[in-house]
Design a protein around this motif. Structure first.
Motif, PDB file in Angstrom:
ATOM      1  N   ALA A 103       0.924  -1.266  -0.098  1.00 53.93           N
ATOM      2  CA  ALA A 103      -0.018  -0.064  -0.062  1.00 53.93           C
ATOM      3  C   ALA A 103       0.834   1.112  -0.077  1.00 53.93           C
ATOM      4  CB  ALA A 103      -0.844   0.066   1.237  1.00 53.93           C
ATOM      5  N   VAL A 104       1.991   1.288   0.644  1.00 55.50           N
ATOM      6  CA  VAL A 104       3.065   2.394   0.589  1.00 55.50           C
ATOM      7  C   VAL A 104       3.449   2.679  -0.877  1.00 55.50           C
ATOM      8  CG1 VAL A 104       5.269   3.208   1.430  1.00 55.50           C
ATOM      9  CG2 VAL A 104       3.709   2.029   3.019  1.00 55.50           C
ATOM     10  N   SER A 105       3.747   1.548  -1.659  1.00 51.78           N
ATOM     11  CA  SER A 105       4.256   1.499  -2.896  1.00 51.78           C
ATOM     12  C   SER A 105       3.074   1.796  -3.897  1.00 51.78           C
ATOM     13  CB  SER A 105       5.105   0.098  -3.194  1.00 51.78           C
ATOM     14  OG  SER A 105       6.080  -0.158  -2.289  1.00 51.78           O
ATOM     15  N   TYR A 106       1.894   1.264  -3.704  1.00 53.58           N
ATOM     16  CA  TYR A 106       1.134   1.559  -4.884  1.00 53.58           C
ATOM     17  C   TYR A 106      -0.269   2.112  -3.913  1.00 53.58           C
ATOM     18  CZ  TYR A 106       4.019  -1.230  -7.637  1.00 53.58           C
ATOM     19  OH  TYR A 106       5.005  -1.664  -8.496  1.00 53.58           O
ATOM     20  N   PRO A 107      -0.184   3.340  -3.280  1.00 52.44           N
ATOM     21  CA  PRO A 107      -1.341   3.646  -2.552  1.00 52.44           C
ATOM     22  C   PRO A 107      -2.696   3.874  -3.132  1.00 52.44           C
ATOM     23  CG  PRO A 107       0.152   5.633  -3.287  1.00 52.44           C
ATOM     24  CD  PRO A 107       0.698   4.190  -3.659  1.00 52.44           C
ATOM     25  N   ASP A 108      -2.622   4.212  -4.330  1.00 50.69           N
ATOM     26  CA  ASP A 108      -4.014   4.341  -5.107  1.00 50.69           C
ATOM     27  C   ASP A 108      -5.151   3.102  -4.859  1.00 50.69           C
ATOM     28  OD1 ASP A 108      -3.417   6.919  -5.728  1.00 50.69           O
ATOM     29  OD2 ASP A 108      -2.983   6.410  -7.818  1.00 50.69           O
ATOM     30  N   ALA A 109      -4.395   1.754  -5.032  1.00 52.77           N
ATOM     31  CA  ALA A 109      -4.936   0.791  -5.048  1.00 52.77           C
ATOM     32  C   ALA A 109      -5.596   0.347  -3.516  1.00 52.77           C
ATOM     33  CB  ALA A 109      -4.188  -0.486  -5.511  1.00 52.77           C
ATOM     34  N   PHE A 110      -5.171   0.913  -2.382  1.00 56.77           N
ATOM     35  CA  PHE A 110      -5.526   0.701  -1.214  1.00 56.77           C
ATOM     36  C   PHE A 110      -6.050   2.010  -0.603  1.00 56.77           C
ATOM     37  CE2 PHE A 110      -2.312  -2.416  -2.295  1.00 56.77           C
ATOM     38  CZ  PHE A 110      -3.099  -3.545  -1.735  1.00 56.77           C
ATOM     39  N   ASP A 111      -6.253   3.068  -1.162  1.00 60.52           N
ATOM     40  CA  ASP A 111      -6.943   4.176  -0.702  1.00 60.52           C
ATOM     41  C   ASP A 111      -8.395   4.189  -0.288  1.00 60.52           C
ATOM     42  OD1 ASP A 111      -6.942   6.986  -0.129  1.00 60.52           O
ATOM     43  OD2 ASP A 111      -8.238   7.435  -2.079  1.00 60.52           O
ATOM     44  N   GLY A 112      -8.731   4.636   1.064  1.00 56.24           N
ATOM     45  CA  GLY A 112      -9.979   4.297   1.707  1.00 56.24           C
ATOM     46  C   GLY A 112     -10.069   3.041   2.424  1.00 56.24           C
ATOM     47  N   LEU A 113      -9.232   2.137   2.445  1.00 59.02           N
ATOM     48  CA  LEU A 113      -9.418   0.747   3.234  1.00 59.02           C
ATOM     49  C   LEU A 113      -9.303   1.265   4.605  1.00 59.02           C
ATOM     50  CD1 LEU A 113      -7.939  -1.914   0.891  1.00 59.02           C
ATOM     51  CD2 LEU A 113     -10.334  -0.979   1.026  1.00 59.02           C
ATOM     52  N   ILE A 114      -9.959   0.521   5.405  1.00 59.06           N
ATOM     53  CA  ILE A 114      -9.862   0.461   6.802  1.00 59.06           C
ATOM     54  C   ILE A 114      -8.692  -0.372   7.127  1.00 59.06           C
ATOM     55  CG2 ILE A 114     -10.674   0.179   9.247  1.00 59.06           C
ATOM     56  CD1 ILE A 114     -13.661   0.856   7.864  1.00 59.06           C
ATOM     57  N   ASP A 115      -7.530   0.226   7.761  1.00 63.06           N
ATOM     58  CA  ASP A 115      -6.582  -0.922   8.108  1.00 63.06           C
ATOM     59  C   ASP A 115      -6.652  -1.597   9.556  1.00 63.06           C
ATOM     60  OD1 ASP A 115      -4.026  -2.263   8.879  1.00 63.06           O
ATOM     61  OD2 ASP A 115      -2.912  -0.734   8.140  1.00 63.06           O
ATOM     62  N   VAL A 116      -7.423  -2.548   9.593  1.00 66.77           N
ATOM     63  CA  VAL A 116      -7.734  -3.177  10.833  1.00 66.77           C
ATOM     64  C   VAL A 116      -6.585  -3.177  12.186  1.00 66.77           C
ATOM     65  CG1 VAL A 116      -8.944  -5.212  11.857  1.00 66.77           C
ATOM     66  CG2 VAL A 116      -9.462  -4.698   9.564  1.00 66.77           C
ATOM     67  N   LYS A 117      -5.746  -3.452  11.646  1.00 66.22           N
ATOM     68  CA  LYS A 117      -4.735  -3.701  12.840  1.00 66.22           C
ATOM     69  C   LYS A 117      -3.576  -2.553  13.226  1.00 66.22           C
ATOM     70  CE  LYS A 117      -2.339  -7.681  12.527  1.00 66.22           C
ATOM     71  NZ  LYS A 117      -1.435  -8.765  12.090  1.00 66.22           N
TER      72      LYS A 117
END
Length: 496
Positions: A438-452
């Protein structure tokens, strides 16, 4: 045997000839940029590049806080990349473009340096061979500092030659300051300063045996090198203390063992290309022998007038220590102190190897034969160059595929659907998780809740975030409709 080469005095260049002197360096530099930047966006980001992204996309105070605990050895590089991302933004291509620019600059600077020590033909060939070396084509497409270390090494050596020839204090002061700057940029560049010390000693010995134009000049220059180097070392004491305190971050380096020889003779200069390594080392050896024979013949003949002697170190006296001293220094330190040798850390010796290879190729004299050898080197390099631009070329990382899958699947869900993600561990990196994707490809994971997620990386003072155990935060899943699990089948491979 004398290591001091005589050179014919250069004629004063005419106004029309001066611009032409820059054509070779500029052409080789541009070629270096194009070769290393081409297709550099294709390989997936991998762990070390993710570290660059994590460090340089936080605020300046957060970056400074991080450098107090980890990666101080890369602090200056991170600062440069922070400014670069402020200017152009982050993408995998912009991450790697500065390395391509540094490669081109290193190639151009190599032409200029070698031309001061040998012929124009050897100089251009040195720059051309440099941009074909597999280690350089790898470093030029890597979001780390290794390509820039080659540029630093050539630039520092150029200042060393200028200081030696002029004898002026301001040049030696510049050398000391630049040596300190280079070492802060990449700590192992201190080894090029040590190599210059060997060059200085060899040149001093040559003066005592030969017929130098300025008796005693080498003695004074040797002393001034020692003073400049010692002054740089004093300036670096606080930096060295921080680096030593953070030395645990290189605990991944393997001790000297059966694979070390392959690292030295293949990986260090000819990354994953043993056939090119065999040809390349043969050319390096031939180039060194040719320079030594020429120097010996001239020393014995003593027919050249004194004014035709070069007042500084020879190409042989510069390039051999440049290759040998850093390599041996790291090997000895790895055996006596702790493992420190990694082939990529010595990317900065590539210009010296290219220069010796160029001497051997230029000795063929006929343009046709030279073209055949260069074409053969290109043919040897091309398959591995294309492999370096393959999607999983970076330590078999497939992070871009993971990001593409997540992005494509998320596109099938309504934008309002609450989605969460659980990141798993990354093999061989205990402090990191697959959030590095997600750090490397932030657009793909934008808006997801990082549970941990407990504390974001930028707020920890370290490279990576801190996390809760999953069983402590399961309540965060209550209102989510989709949960992404990103475990650790991601192949991070070894390091080279």
């Amino acid at each position: 045997m004398s290591v001091l080469e005589r050179q014919a005095p250069s004629a004063t260049a005419s106004p029309t000839a001066r611009p032409r002197r820059w054509l070779g360096p500029l052409a080789i530099g541009a070629l270096g940029v194009v070769i290393t930047a081409l297709l550099s966006w294709q390989p997936s980001i991998w762990y070390d590049e993710a570290a660059t992204i994590s460090a340089t996309t936080r605020s300046w105070p957060q970056l400074w806080s991080m450098l107090g605990t980890v990666d101080a050895v890369h602090g200056l590089y991170y600062g440069v990349m922070h400014l670069w991302f402020d200017l152009v933004g982050y993408t995998p291509f912009t991450l790697r473009l500065p390395s391509a620019l540094a490669t081109g600059a290193a190639a151009a600077a190599t032409v200029l340096l070698v031309r001061r020590l040998s012929s124009g033909r050897v100089a251009v060939l040195a720059g051309l061979l440099l941009v074909l070396l597999p280690r350089i084509t790898w470093a030029g497409a890597e979001g780390r500092s290794y390509a820039a270390t080659a540029l630093f090494a050539v630039a520092l050596t150029t200042v060393f030659v200028s200081a030696w020839r002029s004898g002026r204090t301001r040049w030696w002061v510049s050398y000391g300051l630049f040596a300190a700057l280079g070492t802060v940029f990449f700590a192992y560049l201190a080894l090029i300063v040590a190599a210059h010390g060997v060059t200085a000693a060899l040149t001093w010995l040559a003066e005592r045996r030969g017929n130098a134009t300025r008796p005693g000049h080498s003695s004074r220059s040797l002393g001034r090198w020692a003073i400049a180097s010692a002054s740089a070392a004093v300036l670096l004491l606080p930096f060295a203390a921080v680096v030593v305190a953070q030395s645990g971050q290189v605990s991944w380096i393997d001790p000297i063992g059966p694979t070390t020889l392959r690292g030295i003779f293949v990986t260090q200069l000819f990354y994953k290309n043993p056939l090119f390594a065999a040809v390349g080392w043969l050319l390096v050896a031939l180039g060194a022998v040719l320079l030594a024979l020429r120097s010996t013949r001239r020393s014995r003949a003593r027919t050249t007038p004194p004014e035709r002697w070069s007042p500084g170190p020879s190409l042989l006296a510069i390039t051999l220590p440049w290759i040998v001293v850093p390599t041996m220094g790291l090997l000895v330190a790895s055996m006596l102190v702790s493992p420190l040798y990694s082939p990529r850390y010595l990317t900065f010796v590539t210009p010296a190897a290219a220069a010796l290879m160029a001497v051997a190729v230029a000795a063929l004299r006929r343009r046709r034969l030279i073209a055949v050898v260069i074409a053969a080197c290109l043919a040897l390099a091309l398959p591995h160059y294309l492999a370096q631009r393959a999607p999983e070329a970076k330590q078999e990382s497939s992070w871009s595929d993971v990001a593409a899958l997540v992005s494509a699947e998320r596109a099938n869900e309504p934008m309002s659907t609450p989605q969460a993600v659980i990141y798993g561990p990354v093999r061989r990196h205990a402090s990191a998780t697959t959030r590095v994707i997600a750090v490397s490809y932030p657009d793909a994971f934008d808006g997801l809740i990082d549970v941990k997620l407990k504390t974001p990386a930028a707020e920890t003072g370290r490279l990576w975030e801190t996390r809760y155990p999953l069983d402590a935060v399961t309540a965060r899943l209550d209102d989510t409709a989709v949960v992404w699990l990103v475990p650790a089948p991601i192949r991070t491979g070894g390091r080279a």
